[in-house]
Design an enzyme around this catalytic site. Sequence first.
Site, PDB file in Angstrom:
ATOM      1  N   PRO A   1       0.836  -1.208   0.000  1.00 29.66           N
ATOM      2  CA  PRO A   1       0.000   0.000   0.000  1.00 29.66           C
ATOM      3  C   PRO A   1       0.870   1.257   0.000  1.00 29.66           C
ATOM      4  O   PRO A   1       1.911   1.309   0.673  1.00 29.66           O
ATOM      5  CB  PRO A   1      -0.785  -0.111   1.311  1.00 29.66           C
ATOM      6  CG  PRO A   1      -0.663  -1.533   1.746  1.00 29.66           C
ATOM      7  CD  PRO A   1       0.648  -2.011   1.225  1.00 29.66           C
TER       8      PRO A   1
ATOM      9  N   ALA B   1       1.418   8.469   0.003  1.00 33.41           N
ATOM     10  CA  ALA B   1       2.229   9.394  -0.789  1.00 33.41           C
ATOM     11  C   ALA B   1       3.706   9.054  -0.632  1.00 33.41           C
ATOM     12  O   ALA B   1       4.571   9.823  -1.012  1.00 33.41           O
ATOM     13  CB  ALA B   1       1.942  10.832  -0.380  1.00 33.41           C
TER      14      ALA B   1
ATOM     15  N   SER C   1       5.835   8.708   1.982  1.00 34.04           N
ATOM     16  CA  SER C   1       6.748   9.461   2.856  1.00 34.04           C
ATOM     17  C   SER C   1       7.397   8.585   3.934  1.00 34.04           C
ATOM     18  O   SER C   1       8.067   9.106   4.823  1.00 34.04           O
ATOM     19  CB  SER C   1       6.007  10.627   3.514  1.00 34.04           C
ATOM     20  OG  SER C   1       5.072  10.138   4.457  1.00 34.04           O
ATOM     21  N   SER C   2       7.208   7.290   3.863  1.00 31.11           N
ATOM     22  CA  SER C   2       7.824   6.405   4.871  1.00 31.11           C
ATOM     23  C   SER C   2       9.330   6.641   4.966  1.00 31.11           C
ATOM     24  O   SER C   2      10.006   6.805   3.952  1.00 31.11           O
ATOM     25  CB  SER C   2       7.573   4.941   4.501  1.00 31.11           C
ATOM     26  OG  SER C   2       8.305   4.092   5.374  1.00 31.11           O
TER      27      SER C   2
ATOM     28  N   GLU D   1       0.177  -0.946   9.368  1.00 38.33           N
ATOM     29  CA  GLU D   1       1.116  -0.638   8.279  1.00 38.33           C
ATOM     30  C   GLU D   1       0.856  -1.441   7.007  1.00 38.33           C
ATOM     31  O   GLU D   1       1.789  -1.904   6.336  1.00 38.33           O
ATOM     32  CB  GLU D   1       2.565  -0.834   8.770  1.00 38.33           C
ATOM     33  CG  GLU D   1       2.871   0.025   9.998  1.00 38.33           C
ATOM     34  CD  GLU D   1       4.348   0.050  10.376  1.00 38.33           C
ATOM     35  OE1 GLU D   1       5.202  -0.236   9.520  1.00 38.33           O
ATOM     36  OE2 GLU D   1       4.653   0.387  11.550  1.00 38.33           O
ATOM     37  N   GLY D   2      -0.413  -1.609   6.693  1.00 42.30           N
ATOM     38  CA  GLY D   2      -0.761  -2.266   5.439  1.00 42.30           C
ATOM     39  C   GLY D   2      -0.618  -3.767   5.445  1.00 42.30           C
ATOM     40  O   GLY D   2      -0.753  -4.403   4.403  1.00 42.30           O
TER      41      GLY D   2
ATOM     42  N   GLY E   1      -4.739  -5.094   6.086  1.00 44.72           N
ATOM     43  CA  GLY E   1      -5.799  -4.626   5.213  1.00 44.72           C
ATOM     44  C   GLY E   1      -5.464  -3.240   4.688  1.00 44.72           C
ATOM     45  O   GLY E   1      -4.472  -2.634   5.103  1.00 44.72           O
TER      46      GLY E   1
ATOM     47  N   TYR F   1      13.728  13.476  19.684  1.00 44.53           N
ATOM     48  CA  TYR F   1      13.940  13.302  18.243  1.00 44.53           C
ATOM     49  C   TYR F   1      15.378  13.711  17.977  1.00 44.53           C
ATOM     50  O   TYR F   1      15.765  14.848  18.246  1.00 44.53           O
ATOM     51  CB  TYR F   1      12.957  14.215  17.517  1.00 44.53           C
ATOM     52  CG  TYR F   1      12.821  14.017  16.032  1.00 44.53           C
ATOM     53  CD1 TYR F   1      11.770  13.259  15.509  1.00 44.53           C
ATOM     54  CD2 TYR F   1      13.689  14.617  15.133  1.00 44.53           C
ATOM     55  CE1 TYR F   1      11.598  13.102  14.149  1.00 44.53           C
ATOM     56  CE2 TYR F   1      13.533  14.455  13.762  1.00 44.53           C
ATOM     57  CZ  TYR F   1      12.478  13.704  13.271  1.00 44.53           C
ATOM     58  OH  TYR F   1      12.306  13.551  11.917  1.00 44.53           O
TER      59      TYR F   1
END
Lengths: 542, 542
Positions: free
Chosen positions: A137, A140, A142-143, A270-271, A274, A458
């Site tokens: 899947p 857009a 961006s992973s 995460e796909g 489904g 982060y």
Amino acid sequence: MTDRTSSLPPSPPRPDSAPARSWWGWGALDQALPDAECASLAALVPGAAGSPLPIPSIASLDLPAVRVSAPAALAHLVSSAPADRAAHTYGKAFRDVVRALYGDMAAAPDLVARPQDERDVVDLLDWAAGADVAVVPYGAGSSVVGGVEYRAGEQSGVLSLDLSGLDRVLEIDRISRAARIQAGVLGPDLESQLRPHGLTLRHFPQSFAFSTLGGWLATRAGGHYATLHTHIDDLVKSLRVVTPSGVSQSLRVPGSGAGPSPDRLFLGSEGTLGIITEAWMRLQDRPSHKASASVVFERFPAAVEAVRAIAQSGLHPANCRLLDPGEAALSGVAAGGGSVLVLGVESAYGPVEGRLAELVALARDHGGSPVEEASGDGDSAAGTWRSAFLRMPYLRDGLARMSVISETFETACTWDRFPALYEAVHRDVGAAVQKVTGTAGLINCRFTHVYPDGPAPYFTVIAPGRHGAEVAMWDEIKAAAMEVLGEQGATVTHHHAVGRDHRPGYDRQRPEPFALALRAAKQALDPAGILNPGVLFDAATA
Amino acid sequence: MTDRTSSLPPSPPRPDSAPARSWWGWGALDQALPDAECASLAALVPGAAGSPLPIPSIASLDLPAVRVSAPAALAHLVSSAPADRAAHTYGKAFRDVVRALYGDMAAAPDLVARPQDERDVVDLLDWAAGADVAVVPYGAGSSVVGGVEYRAGEQSGVLSLDLSGLDRVLEIDRISRAARIQAGVLGPDLESQLRPHGLTLRHFPQSFAFSTLGGWLATRAGGHYATLHTHIDDLVKSLRVVTPSGVSQSLRVPGSGAGPSPDRLFLGSEGTLGIITEAWMRLQDRPSHKASASVVFERFPAAVEAVRAIAQSGLHPANCRLLDPGEAALSGVAAGGGSVLVLGVESAYGPVEGRLAELVALARDHGGSPVEEASGDGDSAAGTWRSAFLRMPYLRDGLARMSVISETFETACTWDRFPALYEAVHRDVGAAVQKVTGTAGLINCRFTHVYPDGPAPYFTVIAPGRHGAEVAMWDEIKAAAMEVLGEQGATVTHHHAVGRDHRPGYDRQRPEPFALALRAAKQALDPAGILNPGVLFDAATA
């Protein structure tokens, strides 16, 4: 559906004015740094040298042969064009961008499908399950964790399922402040469809412009806001998910205690379980009152304590972004070794200056010095930060072209563990950077989110790489980072998801009985094992 | 565990001063209504008559023969005493109390086990799985949905697993405001262990005094507070769960985006997937500032609109309890057909009067009239309400002894659907009450929780029953209620859980692919199918 909600007419066709997307790097093609800027940016990194890697042309790419073809009835949804395959090969991590620049297209999908409605999704899954075609899947793309990159190699073919055709807000319930939204909509398109109704989803991850609602849901995205309801998980009312074993539609209610939450199984899947096609989302009135302030701290530990006090105060700032000395210097927000805390408060209901004053007072109590705001719009510190924030991925791409390692990793831990974690990251990841690059590099830290029980730190790493070895160098540094997070009891990911890159840390963190249950659920929903093989589960598990 | 947390020494043995618990009804034995009060209470219900059902003695109960015995190594943990078996046969619903009063003990467990630590739980599960003995987890037995009552009938024996021996706070992290707590602790014991540290879980369901942390977690309990973090789900950091396939321990972090949440699978699993033995819970500083107010509305729809405005304002009142005209009259809070809104604000950080004033102003904007507070403690309206609220189950038991049907059902729906739901409940449940009892009865409503996207309405039904037919009569009314909730798109339960009684509505509400996944998870974690058979799943599924 009741008469209190309004089903919306189909939107007019979207104008073709959206800027062309980069196939190899972040975002819009026309925002990429010119060669000269790449070089001058890299000149700021000790040890970096050389000239920018050229951007290969699509025509020059060595794409693997296409192994499968869709049946005639689905052919109109499917492309095997090199530009489509190249653009759907990778996500947007540093290692993805570098490999694209080197023209490494071994992982390219055979086909890219663009379903236009849920029926198309069902039909494509049916075909793929029968034809042993892996389905990856794609919202857009961006992973940054290998979430959209097929690596397993066991299926007869790979289909990238691009959901960008499902881009409409279908229904709005103004009374309950909610909307039924298709999963493939990009952030800006979603907000522009909500704006005429005075509503907003108010979910602004850094990837906002180039990521989709379905991607946010499937990866449990974190939004821009520091406290309270910032995770997409908290904004969901119900999900519609196409699985190979049927369509799952949960009930749209504000709260339910009827068994384990169906939505929480699909959030973060995460796909692999489904394809999310629609969701009812909680919306908010657009904030009409905003105020922000910056506070400088001489000592980082004092700043951390201030942030803890704020996070535990119940004052719920919209922004509470702490930059450590390195990060503050890099952002140009503060020189001289100070840490900077950017505070922001927003409300659609009433004035927020009082709450901001309380927050600033708390920061002052812990040794902070408020910075006078030059601008009168009440939003300048946050605004300045936000512009820089959205520009960062383009700078990262410019550095990547100069073989400069420029990447991030993120986590969350409890307050009691943060000081040790911060120290361990600088020690162990620092040692890895030194070993791999021969320089100290930069390791900076900011808090993206704060909770009463702990921060989400982060980290940014910048260091010179060697031409041709960038990916291996980063992978070694990243392995050290994953190791230290595990040792310190911090999560392998707070909002970047697991994908394929975080599997070692995830497998260690996930309780084994839960893994048993999740594998069983996977087997029940995706018996042919075609959904995003290698993500969350071993490809062979399915 | 780090040095910033403190492991606590074992608490001294609890004094034997706790009041004896009722085996047949709610709470403490000495709080039950005397016969005369039962009769005078029932006299207020048109159509009710007769004298109170006698309370049978334990010795007079006809308990089924014990079919199984524990192995010698576990014998010290296990009891087959009639008093234990009788007290663990039912939860505390109206239909449970009535059946206990009639001495119907057909569902009694063969044995009651009281593990003293996690090892005991593991050993008991191991034995039960091998011996085909059903295990029904039991916290304090406050279920009102048949959650602790074995009905399946397929196993060779039934063990009620009473977790009340696991009652300690084990570790406190004052910095992150969190504690590691054993699951069998009762609400008051938990708070008394936290109080010396200035902390509170601040989770106060109506059952607080007679329910446990593990029960709250397993059933996704709702607390007393109306908005924000009131569900136990939001207060959990990590869970420790003993399953027949191993012990699951999730990572203690403030937030994680690493795959679907392990905790969210066990939250709401109602003892069917494993036994929760410990949890790290988020705590709060004890509120030092409180204020409350009452507002009366002539028109209920205007009150609903006021509550919606408040729920969507972002002002997050701690209390926002709307009583409809019938409920307000019954509570003695307002006569003459008015609706009453009880508002409360709390903070551990600073004064709350300003926020209360904003809330009251919003209510006034929608036609409400604030009621002058007589008391100066700022907490009187909420306090009065709370006392009545905690007394209600005892009154219910008194009415049950008079064969008066007195029961509740609860749900949640979106704001756009609430007016139709409210009307349909009065029409359809009203018709059922009329048919079954021959009287109109009382059907009252209050909001227990409110969300930006909808309320959680809680309905009370009071009507005269016939001696010997009370359970069948209520079951028919309840079936009508479950039907109307389903038709109106409202959840079958907001915080009472599913148990066995809500299975028809739950089975209809649960998406079928999710049911497939959940059954597969159940099979993986509990292959012998011994855990709480009949709850969430058909007993035969396992």
